[in-house]
Design an enzyme around this catalytic site. Structure first.
Site, PDB file in Angstrom:
ATOM      1  N   ASN A   8       0.872  -1.176   0.000  1.00  0.00           N
ATOM      2  CA  ASN A   8       0.000   0.000   0.000  1.00  0.00           C
ATOM      3  C   ASN A   8       0.906   1.223   0.000  1.00  0.00           C
ATOM      4  O   ASN A   8       1.486   1.557   1.025  1.00  0.00           O
ATOM      5  CB  ASN A   8      -0.889  -0.027   1.257  1.00  0.00           C
ATOM      6  CG  ASN A   8      -1.747   1.209   1.395  1.00  0.00           C
ATOM      7  OD1 ASN A   8      -1.786   2.044   0.476  1.00  0.00           O
ATOM      8  ND2 ASN A   8      -2.430   1.335   2.524  1.00  0.00           N
ATOM      9  N   LYS A  10       0.157   4.208  -0.225  1.00  0.00           N
ATOM     10  CA  LYS A  10      -0.491   5.378   0.406  1.00  0.00           C
ATOM     11  C   LYS A  10      -0.258   6.612  -0.474  1.00  0.00           C
ATOM     12  O   LYS A  10      -0.259   6.485  -1.689  1.00  0.00           O
ATOM     13  CB  LYS A  10       0.015   5.540   1.841  1.00  0.00           C
ATOM     14  CG  LYS A  10      -0.155   4.237   2.648  1.00  0.00           C
ATOM     15  CD  LYS A  10       0.080   4.380   4.119  1.00  0.00           C
ATOM     16  CE  LYS A  10      -0.120   3.026   4.809  1.00  0.00           C
ATOM     17  NZ  LYS A  10       0.012   3.099   6.251  1.00  0.00           N
ATOM     18  N   HIS A  95      -9.466   1.079   4.947  1.00  0.00           N
ATOM     19  CA  HIS A  95      -8.186   1.264   5.657  1.00  0.00           C
ATOM     20  C   HIS A  95      -8.397   2.210   6.837  1.00  0.00           C
ATOM     21  O   HIS A  95      -9.184   3.160   6.747  1.00  0.00           O
ATOM     22  CB  HIS A  95      -7.133   1.833   4.696  1.00  0.00           C
ATOM     23  CG  HIS A  95      -5.752   1.774   5.264  1.00  0.00           C
ATOM     24  ND1 HIS A  95      -5.310   2.674   6.201  1.00  0.00           N
ATOM     25  CD2 HIS A  95      -4.745   0.894   5.078  1.00  0.00           C
ATOM     26  CE1 HIS A  95      -4.067   2.352   6.552  1.00  0.00           C
ATOM     27  NE2 HIS A  95      -3.698   1.273   5.878  1.00  0.00           N
ATOM     28  N   GLU A  97      -6.716   4.571   7.895  1.00  0.00           N
ATOM     29  CA  GLU A  97      -6.464   5.991   7.603  1.00  0.00           C
ATOM     30  C   GLU A  97      -7.678   6.622   6.930  1.00  0.00           C
ATOM     31  O   GLU A  97      -7.956   7.812   7.139  1.00  0.00           O
ATOM     32  CB  GLU A  97      -5.187   6.119   6.745  1.00  0.00           C
ATOM     33  CG  GLU A  97      -3.951   5.847   7.596  1.00  0.00           C
ATOM     34  CD  GLU A  97      -2.752   5.281   6.865  1.00  0.00           C
ATOM     35  OE1 GLU A  97      -2.718   5.322   5.620  1.00  0.00           O
ATOM     36  OE2 GLU A  97      -1.836   4.783   7.556  1.00  0.00           O
ATOM     37  N   GLU A 165      -5.012  -4.896  10.646  1.00  0.00           N
ATOM     38  CA  GLU A 165      -3.969  -3.892  10.843  1.00  0.00           C
ATOM     39  C   GLU A 165      -4.251  -3.132  12.135  1.00  0.00           C
ATOM     40  O   GLU A 165      -5.060  -2.194  12.131  1.00  0.00           O
ATOM     41  CB  GLU A 165      -3.952  -2.906   9.676  1.00  0.00           C
ATOM     42  CG  GLU A 165      -3.690  -3.530   8.334  1.00  0.00           C
ATOM     43  CD  GLU A 165      -3.170  -2.507   7.322  1.00  0.00           C
ATOM     44  OE1 GLU A 165      -2.050  -2.681   6.851  1.00  0.00           O
ATOM     45  OE2 GLU A 165      -3.874  -1.520   7.054  1.00  0.00           O
ATOM     46  N   GLY A 171       2.968   2.227  10.840  1.00  0.00           N
ATOM     47  CA  GLY A 171       3.970   3.285  10.707  1.00  0.00           C
ATOM     48  C   GLY A 171       4.714   3.615  11.981  1.00  0.00           C
ATOM     49  O   GLY A 171       5.411   4.634  12.043  1.00  0.00           O
ATOM     50  N   SER A 209       3.808  -2.181  10.301  1.00  0.00           N
ATOM     51  CA  SER A 209       5.263  -2.252  10.547  1.00  0.00           C
ATOM     52  C   SER A 209       5.884  -3.583  10.132  1.00  0.00           C
ATOM     53  O   SER A 209       6.823  -4.054  10.775  1.00  0.00           O
ATOM     54  CB  SER A 209       5.568  -1.923  12.009  1.00  0.00           C
ATOM     55  OG  SER A 209       5.192  -0.588  12.308  1.00  0.00           O
TER      56      SER A 209
HETATM   57  P1  13P Z   1       3.246   0.345   7.646  1.00  0.00           P
HETATM   58  O1  13P Z   1       3.752  -0.936   7.006  1.00  0.00           O
HETATM   59  O2  13P Z   1       3.959   1.563   7.160  1.00  0.00           O
HETATM   60  O3  13P Z   1       3.177   0.235   9.131  1.00  0.00           O
HETATM   61  O4  13P Z   1       1.738   0.527   7.122  1.00  0.00           O
HETATM   62  C1  13P Z   1       0.859  -0.534   7.211  1.00  0.00           C
HETATM   63  C2  13P Z   1      -0.360  -0.181   6.470  1.00  0.00           C
HETATM   64  O5  13P Z   1      -1.120   0.677   6.889  1.00  0.00           O
HETATM   65  C3  13P Z   1      -0.620  -0.893   5.212  1.00  0.00           C
HETATM   66  O6  13P Z   1      -1.920  -0.662   4.754  1.00  0.00           O
END
Ligand code: 13P
Length: 247
Positions: A8, A10, A95, A97, A165, A171, A209
């Site tokens: 992803n 982002k 997601h 976010e 997640e 992150g 992560s």
């Molecule tokens: P990270 O791997 O940067 O922690 O992000 C995970 C994520 O949100 C994937 O959709």
């Protein structure tokens, strides 16, 4: 069950960097005998370029979101049927976010999942608890509720993927213990999905992560069907290191 490793991206990458990343992954995939399903989910405007850069390779492409309507007055949104039209295989929906930044509800995620399925896409439905919810002992209740509210009828193990997640692991460089990942993935399969008749065979990804140094132990857990990767999907070296960690 073949693992799915999905990147992803982002809101990262521009034309040159995204194309180079996709080409690098396509080259790796073409040279590799690793049996994993590999996907990248770039920002929507890059999708045609990334489809082009990965054609003639086993790397699939997905959208990071889709709207629940097929067309209409929804400024800035992208329909699932357009993603499919462009050649996407997957759409991430729900997601954390988007749940946080755009206030997406389980009902909206469910409608988006329905739209993805109707367009012939594989929906990657994201769920996960916040740190406060985990600390309060509510992780299973939260995740179970999100799955209950976000999964439409009619999904199958071929058309739906769950991505667990935990919000506090995204992150941050922090991950749950392997036992905690195993426990919640087991809960998702045996309790939350079983009530949808989907317990067997549906891939449940872990996300939060994941990096080359922890991927092997996470991907070795029974019930972890792959990984949804953010930061570490942004270089060929890191993303391929995760793919190479598939058992
Ligand atoms: P990270 O791997 O940067 O922690 O992000 C995970 C994520 O949100 C994937 O959709």
């Amino acid at each position: 069950m073949t693992k799915l490793i999905a990147g992803n991206w982002k809101m990262n990458c521009h034309v040159e960097s995204g194309t180079a990343l996709a080409r690098g992954l396509a080259d790796k995939a073409n040279q590799s005998s690793k049996s994993a399903d590999v996907a990248v989910c770039p920002p929507a405007p890059l999708i045609p370029l990334i489809i082009e850069a990965t054609k003639n390779s086993p790397v699939s492409v997905g959208g990071q979101d889709c709207h629940w309507e097929d067309s209409g007055a929804h400024t800035g949104d992208v329909s699932a049927s357009l993603l499919a039209d462009l050649g996407c295989t997957y759409a991430i929906v729900g997601h954390s976010e988007r749940r946080a930044d755009h206030g997406e509800t389980d009902a909206q995620v469910k409608a988006k999942t329905e739209a993805a399925l109707a367009a012939g896409l594989i929906a990657i439905v994201c769920v996960g608890e916040t740190e406060a919810q985990r600390d309060a002992g509510d992780a299973e209740t939260v995740v179970g509720g999100q799955i209950e509210g976000s999964l439409p009828a009619g999904g199958t193990p071929d058309t739906v993927v769950i991505a667990y997640e935990p919000v506090w692991a995204i992150g941050t460089g922090r991950t749950p213990s392997l036992d905690d990942i195993a426990a919640i993935h087991g809960f998702i399969r045996e309790k939350a999905l079983a009530s949808h008749g989907l317990g067997d065979g549906l891939r449940i990804l872990y996300g939060g992560s994941v990096k080359p140094s922890n991927a092997a132990e996470i991907l070795a857990i029974e019930d972890v069907g792959g990984a949804l990767v953010g930061g570490a999907s942004l270089t060929v070296e890191n993303f391929w290191g995760i793919i190479e960690s598939c058992p």
